[in-house]
Design a protein around this motif. Structure first.
Motif, mmCIF file in Angstrom:
data_model
loop_
_atom_site.group_PDB
_atom_site.id
_atom_site.type_symbol
_atom_site.label_atom_id
_atom_site.label_comp_id
_atom_site.label_asym_id
_atom_site.label_seq_id
_atom_site.Cartn_x
_atom_site.Cartn_y
_atom_site.Cartn_z
ATOM 1 N N ILE A 67 0.865 -1.182 0.000
ATOM 2 C CA ILE A 67 0.000 0.000 0.000
ATOM 3 C C ILE A 67 0.901 1.231 0.000
ATOM 4 N N VAL A 68 0.803 2.032 -1.039
ATOM 5 C CA VAL A 68 1.568 3.277 -1.117
ATOM 6 C C VAL A 68 0.695 4.397 -0.562
ATOM 7 N N LEU A 69 1.206 5.108 0.411
ATOM 8 C CA LEU A 69 0.482 6.243 0.979
ATOM 9 C C LEU A 69 1.080 7.538 0.441
ATOM 10 N N THR A 70 0.253 8.325 -0.242
ATOM 11 C CA THR A 70 0.745 9.597 -0.763
ATOM 12 C C THR A 70 1.114 10.542 0.367
ATOM 13 N N HIS A 71 0.331 10.474 1.459
ATOM 14 C CA HIS A 71 0.625 11.257 2.659
ATOM 15 C C HIS A 71 -0.234 10.724 3.804
ATOM 16 N N ALA A 72 -0.054 11.298 4.983
ATOM 17 C CA ALA A 72 -0.595 10.690 6.202
ATOM 18 C C ALA A 72 -1.920 11.274 6.676
ATOM 19 N N HIS A 138 4.943 14.254 0.872
ATOM 20 C CA HIS A 138 3.929 13.851 -0.099
ATOM 21 C C HIS A 138 4.590 13.222 -1.324
ATOM 22 N N VAL A 139 3.997 12.131 -1.825
ATOM 23 C CA VAL A 139 4.483 11.519 -3.057
ATOM 24 C C VAL A 139 3.359 11.395 -4.076
ATOM 25 N N SER A 140 3.764 11.365 -5.342
ATOM 26 C CA SER A 140 2.865 11.063 -6.450
ATOM 27 C C SER A 140 3.447 9.866 -7.194
ATOM 28 N N LEU A 141 2.627 9.201 -7.997
ATOM 29 C CA LEU A 141 3.072 8.040 -8.765
ATOM 30 C C LEU A 141 2.789 8.262 -10.243
ATOM 31 N N TYR A 142 3.823 8.040 -11.059
ATOM 32 C CA TYR A 142 3.696 8.204 -12.506
ATOM 33 C C TYR A 142 3.823 6.837 -13.165
ATOM 34 N N ILE A 143 2.840 6.505 -14.028
ATOM 35 C CA ILE A 143 2.826 5.228 -14.722
ATOM 36 C C ILE A 143 3.111 5.500 -16.198
ATOM 37 N N PRO A 144 4.363 5.369 -16.627
ATOM 38 C CA PRO A 144 4.724 5.744 -18.004
ATOM 39 C C PRO A 144 3.931 5.000 -19.071
ATOM 40 N N GLU A 146 0.982 3.944 -19.091
ATOM 41 C CA GLU A 146 -0.398 4.421 -19.184
ATOM 42 C C GLU A 146 -0.472 5.937 -19.333
ATOM 43 N N GLN A 147 0.662 6.607 -19.117
ATOM 44 C CA GLN A 147 0.707 8.073 -19.083
ATOM 45 C C GLN A 147 -0.342 8.614 -18.096
ATOM 46 N N ILE A 148 -0.360 7.958 -16.929
ATOM 47 C CA ILE A 148 -1.268 8.325 -15.838
ATOM 48 C C ILE A 148 -0.445 8.822 -14.665
ATOM 49 N N LEU A 149 -0.925 9.887 -14.042
ATOM 50 C CA LEU A 149 -0.288 10.440 -12.852
ATOM 51 C C LEU A 149 -1.267 10.385 -11.696
ATOM 52 N N ILE A 150 -0.900 9.672 -10.632
ATOM 53 C CA ILE A 150 -1.697 9.625 -9.406
ATOM 54 C C ILE A 150 -1.087 10.647 -8.454
ATOM 55 N N GLU A 186 -1.742 11.694 -19.902
ATOM 56 C CA GLU A 186 -3.041 11.737 -20.556
ATOM 57 C C GLU A 186 -4.163 12.024 -19.567
ATOM 58 N N LYS A 187 -3.976 11.577 -18.312
ATOM 59 C CA LYS A 187 -4.986 11.888 -17.306
ATOM 60 C C LYS A 187 -4.364 11.834 -15.919
ATOM 61 N N ILE A 188 -5.001 12.562 -15.010
ATOM 62 C CA ILE A 188 -4.565 12.658 -13.625
ATOM 63 C C ILE A 188 -5.591 11.975 -12.734
ATOM 64 N N GLY A 189 -5.084 11.186 -11.805
ATOM 65 C CA GLY A 189 -5.923 10.615 -10.756
ATOM 66 C C GLY A 189 -5.795 11.486 -9.518
#
Length: 280
Positions: A67-72, A138-144, A146-150, A186-189
């Motif tokens: 489980i990746v937590l972007t923040h607490a 804080h962290v974000s996740l980039y899925i190359p 899918e070109q999706i950014l969480i 292409e899209k942001i989550g």
């Protein structure tokens, strides 16, 4: 040309005690029937567990072991307590470690992640980005593929996120937004609300909103010469926000003011707890 990947990215809005106009916080399942991860765990209620496990079964995904937590914050992390039977490893940035451990206690299985780390999910690469501003770690996740950014709470679908004490920093946040803007996406989550299908336009909107607010504060300080952060917040929002949101609106104003103080564009009068135009 974007290559076809073998993973799904599923947004799950989970009811949480978050800030209006939002009433849910997004978790994301990334993976397939072989392996998956969860991004953010929602609020500490039984409904969180039921909803996540229903979505896992619905989409035929493997139960997440990480489980990746972007923040607490309370609407993103404490749901881990409902998922302890998964025996998960929790991933978070080192600058968020203390807050995360407090949010998910008694669970303590944590792995620290850093900027540009690579997380593999059934061979698909997910890039960790340290994106401070909303919180220090804080962290974000980039899925190359899918070109999706969480993005966690860097971006919300409606309006803008709040930045403020004790962990928020407006200068960091603006730098984070500029970095995110340079990605091929292409899209942001978002942390709250639906998928953002015009990602660069939305990031530009947030940047311009923050820069406009900064200029607005400088103009108001020139006019009033000496004024408190609460008075500035009341002038700027003028009953246009729900009373429950006022405290975080004031925190965001104070984050702007702290940035201007560091840049020597304004001054602070401790005796009157007020901000002062440098020309006063």
């Amino acid at each position: 040309m974007k290559r076809k990947s073998n993973i799904k990215v599923i947004r799950i809005p989970i009811p949480t005690p978050t800030l209006l106009p939002h009433t849910t916080t997004n978790s994301y399942l990334i993976g397939n029937e072989e392996e998956s991860i969860l991004v953010d765990a929602g609020y500490d209620t039984e409904d969180t567990r039921k909803l996540l496990e229903w979505e896992i079964n619905k989409h035929g995904l493997a139960r997440p072991k990480r489980i990746v937590l972007t923040h607490a914050h309370q609407d993103h992390a404490p749901g881990v307590r409902m998922l302890i039977h998964w025996m998960p490893t929790i991933l978070c940035h080192e600058k968020e470690e203390e807050q995360v451990l407090s949010a998910i206690s008694p669970w303590e299985e944590i792995t620290l992640i850093e900027d540009e780390d690579s997380i593999k999910v059934d061979g698909e690469e997910i890039i960790v980005m340290h994106t401070p501003g909303h919180t220090l770690g804080h962290v974000s996740l980039y899925i190359p593929s899918e070109q999706i950014l969480i993005v966690g709470d860097n971006i919300v679908a409606e309006g803008t996120t709040w930045i403020g004490a004790p962990d928020g920093d407006m200068k960091d946040y603006l730098q984070t937004l500029q970095r995110l803007r340079n990605l091929k996406i292409e899209k942001i989550g978002p942390g709250h609300g639906k998928w953002v299908h015009q990602p660069h336009e939305h990031i530009d909107f947030v940047i311009q909103r923050r820069l406009h607010r900064e200029q607005q504060l400088l103009t108001l300080l020139e006019k009033h010469q000496q004024i408190t952060s609460k008075e500035l917040t009341e002038i700027i929002y003028q009953d246009r926000i729900h009373p429950s949101v006022f405290p975080v609106a004031q925190k965001t104003i104070e984050a702007h003011l702290d940035k201007l103080l560091k840049e020597d564009l304004i001054q602070y009068d401790e005796s009157k707890s007020s901000y002062v135009s440098p020309h006063f």
